[in-house]
Design an enzyme around this catalytic site. Structure first.
Site, PDB file in Angstrom:
ATOM      1  N   HIS A  44      41.225  43.779  40.164  1.00  0.00           N
ATOM      2  CA  HIS A  44      41.523  43.382  38.894  1.00  0.00           C
ATOM      3  C   HIS A  44      41.512  44.430  37.795  1.00  0.00           C
ATOM      4  CE1 HIS A  44      37.007  43.077  39.394  1.00  0.00           C
ATOM      5  NE2 HIS A  44      37.067  43.510  37.905  1.00  0.00           N
ATOM      6  N   HIS A  54      27.541  48.122  31.050  1.00  0.00           N
ATOM      7  CA  HIS A  54      27.404  46.968  31.954  1.00  0.00           C
ATOM      8  C   HIS A  54      26.968  47.174  33.347  1.00  0.00           C
ATOM      9  CE1 HIS A  54      31.187  48.270  33.555  1.00  0.00           C
ATOM     10  NE2 HIS A  54      31.719  47.077  34.150  1.00  0.00           N
TER      11      HIS A  54
END
Length: 315
Positions: free
Chosen positions: A115, A179
Protein backbone atom coordinates in the site's frame (compact mmCIF):
# COMPACT_ATOMS: atom_id res chain seq x y z
CA UNK A 1 11.22 20.14 -19.29
CA UNK A 2 9.18 20.71 -16.13
CA UNK A 3 8.75 19.09 -12.76
CA UNK A 4 6.19 18.88 -9.98
CA UNK A 5 6.31 17.21 -6.57
CA UNK A 6 3.72 15.96 -4.16
CA UNK A 7 4.33 14.14 -0.90
CA UNK A 8 1.52 12.41 0.94
CA UNK A 9 1.18 10.19 3.97
CA UNK A 10 -0.34 6.77 3.37
CA UNK A 11 -2.35 4.61 5.72
CA UNK A 12 -3.54 1.01 5.42
CA UNK A 13 -6.42 1.89 7.75
CA UNK A 14 -8.36 4.19 5.43
CA UNK A 15 -11.88 2.85 5.17
CA UNK A 16 -11.21 0.42 8.01
CA UNK A 17 -10.76 2.75 11.00
CA UNK A 18 -11.57 6.28 9.91
CA UNK A 19 -11.55 9.59 11.81
CA UNK A 20 -14.65 11.75 12.16
CA UNK A 21 -16.54 12.64 8.96
CA UNK A 22 -15.26 16.22 9.27
CA UNK A 23 -11.61 15.14 9.39
CA UNK A 24 -12.11 12.58 6.65
CA UNK A 25 -13.73 15.21 4.43
CA UNK A 26 -10.79 17.52 5.09
CA UNK A 27 -8.25 14.86 4.10
CA UNK A 28 -10.25 13.85 1.04
CA UNK A 29 -10.44 17.49 0.02
CA UNK A 30 -6.65 17.80 0.21
CA UNK A 31 -6.25 14.64 -1.86
CA UNK A 32 -8.76 15.83 -4.45
CA UNK A 33 -6.95 19.15 -4.73
CA UNK A 34 -3.60 17.40 -5.23
CA UNK A 35 -5.16 15.09 -7.80
CA UNK A 36 -6.41 18.09 -9.77
CA UNK A 37 -3.00 19.78 -9.69
CA UNK A 38 -1.32 16.62 -10.90
CA UNK A 39 -3.86 16.14 -13.68
CA UNK A 40 -3.27 19.72 -14.81
CA UNK A 41 0.49 19.10 -14.80
CA UNK A 42 -0.10 15.91 -16.85
CA UNK A 43 3.18 14.10 -16.13
CA UNK A 44 4.96 12.09 -18.79
CA UNK A 45 6.84 10.15 -16.12
CA UNK A 46 6.18 9.52 -12.43
CA UNK A 47 9.00 8.62 -10.04
CA UNK A 48 7.73 7.45 -6.66
CA UNK A 49 9.78 6.96 -3.50
CA UNK A 50 8.09 4.73 -0.92
CA UNK A 51 8.73 2.13 1.79
CA UNK A 52 7.55 -1.43 2.23
CA UNK A 53 6.00 -3.11 5.26
CA UNK A 54 7.33 -6.67 4.89
CA UNK A 55 5.14 -7.41 1.89
CA UNK A 56 7.77 -7.22 -0.84
CA UNK A 57 11.15 -6.81 0.85
CA UNK A 58 12.43 -9.16 3.54
CA UNK A 59 15.53 -10.03 5.49
CA UNK A 60 16.62 -12.73 3.04
CA UNK A 61 17.91 -9.75 1.04
CA UNK A 62 17.18 -6.27 2.39
CA UNK A 63 18.60 -3.48 0.21
CA UNK A 64 18.74 0.10 1.39
CA UNK A 65 17.39 1.19 -1.99
CA UNK A 66 15.86 -0.70 -4.90
CA UNK A 67 14.72 0.57 -8.30
CA UNK A 68 11.92 -1.42 -9.89
CA UNK A 69 12.35 -2.37 -13.54
CA UNK A 70 9.02 -4.20 -13.32
CA UNK A 71 6.63 -4.12 -10.37
CA UNK A 72 3.43 -5.63 -9.03
CA UNK A 73 1.27 -4.39 -6.13
CA UNK A 74 0.16 -7.10 -3.70
CA UNK A 75 -3.12 -5.43 -2.64
CA UNK A 76 -2.73 -5.57 1.14
CA UNK A 77 -5.40 -3.93 3.35
CA UNK A 78 -7.68 -3.68 0.33
CA UNK A 79 -5.31 -1.39 -1.59
CA UNK A 80 -5.02 -1.52 -5.37
CA UNK A 81 -3.46 -4.71 -6.72
CA UNK A 82 -1.89 -5.55 -10.05
CA UNK A 83 0.83 -4.54 -12.44
CA UNK A 84 2.43 -1.11 -12.23
CA UNK A 85 3.18 0.46 -15.61
CA UNK A 86 6.98 0.65 -15.42
CA UNK A 87 8.92 1.80 -18.52
CA UNK A 88 11.73 -0.76 -18.30
CA UNK A 89 14.25 1.08 -20.48
CA UNK A 90 13.87 4.32 -18.50
CA UNK A 91 14.01 2.47 -15.19
CA UNK A 92 17.23 0.73 -16.24
CA UNK A 93 18.70 4.08 -17.30
CA UNK A 94 17.72 5.56 -13.95
CA UNK A 95 19.43 2.69 -12.12
CA UNK A 96 22.61 3.14 -14.15
CA UNK A 97 22.61 6.88 -13.51
CA UNK A 98 22.18 6.35 -9.77
CA UNK A 99 24.98 3.77 -9.65
CA UNK A 100 27.25 6.05 -11.67
CA UNK A 101 26.59 8.75 -9.06
CA UNK A 102 28.05 6.50 -6.37
CA UNK A 103 24.79 5.32 -4.82
CA UNK A 104 24.54 1.55 -4.56
CA UNK A 105 20.90 0.89 -5.40
CA UNK A 106 19.66 -2.61 -6.12
CA UNK A 107 17.36 -3.34 -9.04
CA UNK A 108 14.40 -5.70 -9.28
CA UNK A 109 12.78 -7.12 -12.36
CA UNK A 110 10.07 -8.60 -10.16
CA UNK A 111 9.44 -5.97 -7.49
CA UNK A 112 6.52 -6.61 -5.17
CA UNK A 113 5.12 -3.53 -3.44
CA UNK A 114 2.31 -2.84 -0.99
CA UNK A 115 0.00 0.00 0.00
CA UNK A 116 2.94 2.37 0.47
CA UNK A 117 3.27 2.53 -3.31
CA UNK A 118 -0.20 1.50 -4.43
CA UNK A 119 -2.25 3.94 -2.36
CA UNK A 120 -0.76 7.20 -3.73
CA UNK A 121 -0.68 5.84 -7.29
CA UNK A 122 -4.33 4.91 -6.98
CA UNK A 123 -5.77 7.95 -5.22
CA UNK A 124 -3.59 10.61 -6.85
CA UNK A 125 -3.18 9.23 -10.37
CA UNK A 126 -6.29 7.12 -10.79
CA UNK A 127 -4.65 3.70 -10.88
CA UNK A 128 -1.45 1.69 -11.03
CA UNK A 129 -1.19 1.94 -14.80
CA UNK A 130 -2.44 5.47 -15.49
CA UNK A 131 1.06 6.87 -16.12
CA UNK A 132 4.55 5.46 -16.68
CA UNK A 133 6.00 4.96 -13.17
CA UNK A 134 9.49 4.22 -11.86
CA UNK A 135 9.08 2.82 -8.33
CA UNK A 136 11.99 3.35 -5.94
CA UNK A 137 11.97 1.48 -2.64
CA UNK A 138 13.66 2.95 0.44
CA UNK A 139 14.15 0.70 3.47
CA UNK A 140 12.43 2.68 6.21
CA UNK A 141 11.67 -0.17 8.58
CA UNK A 142 14.20 -3.01 8.74
CA UNK A 143 17.34 -2.37 10.74
CA UNK A 144 19.98 -1.47 9.69
CA UNK A 145 18.50 1.41 7.68
CA UNK A 146 20.13 4.00 5.42
CA UNK A 147 20.93 7.38 6.92
CA UNK A 148 19.17 10.61 6.03
CA UNK A 149 22.37 11.67 4.27
CA UNK A 150 22.38 8.65 1.95
CA UNK A 151 18.68 9.11 1.22
CA UNK A 152 19.30 12.73 0.25
CA UNK A 153 22.13 11.70 -2.06
CA UNK A 154 19.91 9.05 -3.65
CA UNK A 155 17.24 11.65 -4.33
CA UNK A 156 19.74 14.09 -5.83
CA UNK A 157 21.06 11.39 -8.16
CA UNK A 158 17.55 10.50 -9.32
CA UNK A 159 16.80 14.21 -9.79
CA UNK A 160 19.86 14.72 -12.00
CA UNK A 161 18.76 11.78 -14.11
CA UNK A 162 15.21 13.10 -14.43
CA UNK A 163 16.36 16.64 -15.26
CA UNK A 164 18.14 15.31 -18.33
CA UNK A 165 15.09 13.61 -19.82
CA UNK A 166 13.29 16.64 -21.26
CA UNK A 167 10.03 15.29 -19.87
CA UNK A 168 7.33 16.47 -17.49
CA UNK A 169 8.32 14.55 -14.36
CA UNK A 170 6.24 14.09 -11.23
CA UNK A 171 8.06 13.12 -8.03
CA UNK A 172 5.93 11.42 -5.39
CA UNK A 173 6.99 10.77 -1.81
CA UNK A 174 4.83 8.36 0.19
CA UNK A 175 5.16 8.04 3.95
CA UNK A 176 3.64 8.72 7.32
CA UNK A 177 5.17 11.24 9.70
CA UNK A 178 5.42 10.31 13.40
CA UNK A 179 3.97 6.84 13.96
CA UNK A 180 4.70 3.34 15.19
CA UNK A 181 2.01 0.80 14.32
CA UNK A 182 2.35 -2.81 15.50
CA UNK A 183 4.96 -4.13 13.05
CA UNK A 184 6.99 -7.22 14.00
CA UNK A 185 10.75 -6.87 14.55
CA UNK A 186 13.31 -9.54 13.75
CA UNK A 187 15.06 -9.23 17.11
CA UNK A 188 11.91 -9.99 19.12
CA UNK A 189 9.89 -12.15 16.69
CA UNK A 190 8.89 -15.71 17.54
CA UNK A 191 10.04 -18.52 15.27
CA UNK A 192 7.03 -18.30 12.94
CA UNK A 193 7.22 -14.53 12.52
CA UNK A 194 10.99 -14.68 12.08
CA UNK A 195 10.51 -17.12 9.21
CA UNK A 196 8.01 -14.73 7.64
CA UNK A 197 10.42 -11.78 8.03
CA UNK A 198 13.19 -13.86 6.47
CA UNK A 199 11.20 -14.19 3.27
CA UNK A 200 8.35 -16.68 3.55
CA UNK A 201 5.97 -13.74 4.06
CA UNK A 202 6.37 -12.86 0.39
CA UNK A 203 3.50 -15.21 -0.44
CA UNK A 204 1.46 -14.83 2.71
CA UNK A 205 -1.57 -17.14 3.01
CA UNK A 206 -4.86 -15.29 2.89
CA UNK A 207 -5.83 -16.27 6.43
CA UNK A 208 -2.58 -14.83 7.78
CA UNK A 209 -2.99 -11.66 5.74
CA UNK A 210 -6.50 -11.23 7.14
CA UNK A 211 -5.26 -11.85 10.68
CA UNK A 212 -2.52 -9.26 10.15
CA UNK A 213 -5.11 -6.75 8.99
CA UNK A 214 -7.31 -7.49 11.99
CA UNK A 215 -4.38 -6.99 14.41
CA UNK A 216 -3.67 -3.53 13.02
CA UNK A 217 -7.37 -2.58 13.11
CA UNK A 218 -7.59 -3.73 16.74
CA UNK A 219 -4.47 -1.77 17.63
CA UNK A 220 -5.91 1.36 16.01
CA UNK A 221 -9.14 1.12 18.00
CA UNK A 222 -7.15 0.72 21.22
CA UNK A 223 -4.87 3.63 20.30
CA UNK A 224 -7.85 5.94 19.80
CA UNK A 225 -9.07 5.07 23.28
CA UNK A 226 -5.64 5.19 24.94
CA UNK A 227 -2.66 6.71 23.16
CA UNK A 228 -0.22 5.10 25.55
CA UNK A 229 -0.90 1.68 23.98
CA UNK A 230 1.53 2.51 21.14
CA UNK A 231 4.32 5.04 20.71
CA UNK A 232 2.58 8.45 20.87
CA UNK A 233 2.39 10.68 17.83
CA UNK A 234 4.66 13.73 17.93
CA UNK A 235 3.06 16.72 16.16
CA UNK A 236 5.87 19.03 17.27
CA UNK A 237 8.47 16.84 15.55
CA UNK A 238 6.26 16.49 12.48
CA UNK A 239 5.81 20.23 12.08
CA UNK A 240 9.52 20.86 12.56
CA UNK A 241 10.29 18.29 9.85
CA UNK A 242 7.84 19.96 7.47
CA UNK A 243 9.40 23.36 8.25
CA UNK A 244 12.85 22.02 7.37
CA UNK A 245 11.65 20.44 4.12
CA UNK A 246 9.96 23.70 3.15
CA UNK A 247 13.08 25.73 3.93
CA UNK A 248 15.08 23.88 1.30
CA UNK A 249 17.88 23.15 3.77
CA UNK A 250 17.76 19.39 3.28
CA UNK A 251 21.35 18.96 4.45
CA UNK A 252 20.19 19.94 7.94
CA UNK A 253 18.47 16.55 8.10
CA UNK A 254 21.79 14.74 7.60
CA UNK A 255 22.49 15.15 11.31
CA UNK A 256 19.39 13.20 12.32
CA UNK A 257 20.25 9.89 13.95
CA UNK A 258 18.12 6.89 13.05
CA UNK A 259 18.00 5.82 16.69
CA UNK A 260 17.03 9.27 17.90
CA UNK A 261 14.19 9.56 15.37
CA UNK A 262 12.83 6.17 16.47
CA UNK A 263 12.85 7.24 20.12
CA UNK A 264 11.36 10.69 19.59
CA UNK A 265 8.76 10.05 16.88
CA UNK A 266 8.37 6.27 16.48
CA UNK A 267 10.09 3.48 14.61
CA UNK A 268 8.00 3.91 11.47
CA UNK A 269 8.73 7.64 11.25
CA UNK A 270 11.64 6.76 8.95
CA UNK A 271 9.06 6.78 6.17
CA UNK A 272 9.73 10.53 6.03
CA UNK A 273 12.87 9.50 4.12
CA UNK A 274 10.62 9.04 1.09
CA UNK A 275 9.79 12.74 1.41
CA UNK A 276 13.47 13.61 1.78
CA UNK A 277 14.37 11.67 -1.36
CA UNK A 278 11.58 13.30 -3.37
CA UNK A 279 12.52 16.82 -2.27
CA UNK A 280 16.21 16.10 -2.88
CA UNK A 281 15.29 15.01 -6.41
CA UNK A 282 13.36 18.24 -6.91
CA UNK A 283 16.29 20.27 -5.57
CA UNK A 284 18.38 19.06 -8.52
CA UNK A 285 16.25 21.39 -10.66
CA UNK A 286 17.22 24.38 -8.49
CA UNK A 287 15.48 26.24 -5.63
CA UNK A 288 11.87 25.25 -5.04
CA UNK A 289 8.76 26.74 -3.50
CA UNK A 290 6.13 24.76 -1.62
CA UNK A 291 2.35 24.99 -1.46
CA UNK A 292 -0.73 23.26 -0.10
CA UNK A 293 0.83 22.14 3.16
CA UNK A 294 -1.45 19.98 5.26
CA UNK A 295 -0.88 18.35 8.63
CA UNK A 296 -3.02 16.66 11.21
CA UNK A 297 -2.42 14.00 13.81
CA UNK A 298 -4.92 11.20 13.19
CA UNK A 299 -4.93 8.55 15.92
CA UNK A 300 -7.44 6.44 14.00
CA UNK A 301 -4.76 5.94 11.35
CA UNK A 302 -1.95 5.70 13.95
CA UNK A 303 -0.13 8.48 12.12
CA UNK A 304 0.89 12.04 11.84
CA UNK A 305 -0.70 12.64 8.44
CA UNK A 306 0.69 15.22 6.04
CA UNK A 307 0.74 16.47 2.47
CA UNK A 308 2.90 19.01 0.64
CA UNK A 309 3.38 20.10 -2.96
CA UNK A 310 6.34 21.89 -4.52
CA UNK A 311 7.75 23.08 -7.82
CA UNK A 312 10.87 25.03 -8.89
CA UNK A 313 10.93 28.73 -8.16
CA UNK A 314 9.71 30.66 -11.18
CA UNK A 315 12.47 32.91 -12.47
Amino acid sequence: MSVFLHCLSHTPLVGLVDPSPEVLAQVNGEIASARDRIAQFDPELVIIFAPDHYNGFFYDVMPSFCIGIAAQAVGDFGSAAGKISVPADLAESCANAVLNSGIDAAVSYRMQVDHGFAQPLDILLGGLDSYPVIPIFINCLARPMPSFNRVRLLGEAVGRFAAGLNKRVLFLGSGGLSHQPPVPELATANAHLKDRLLGSGRDLPEDERSARTDRVIHAAHKFVEDQTTLHPLNPEWDRQFLDTIESGNLKALDALSNDDVSVVAGKSTHEVKAWVAAFAALSSYGPYETSNRYYREIPEWIAGFGALSARPVTR
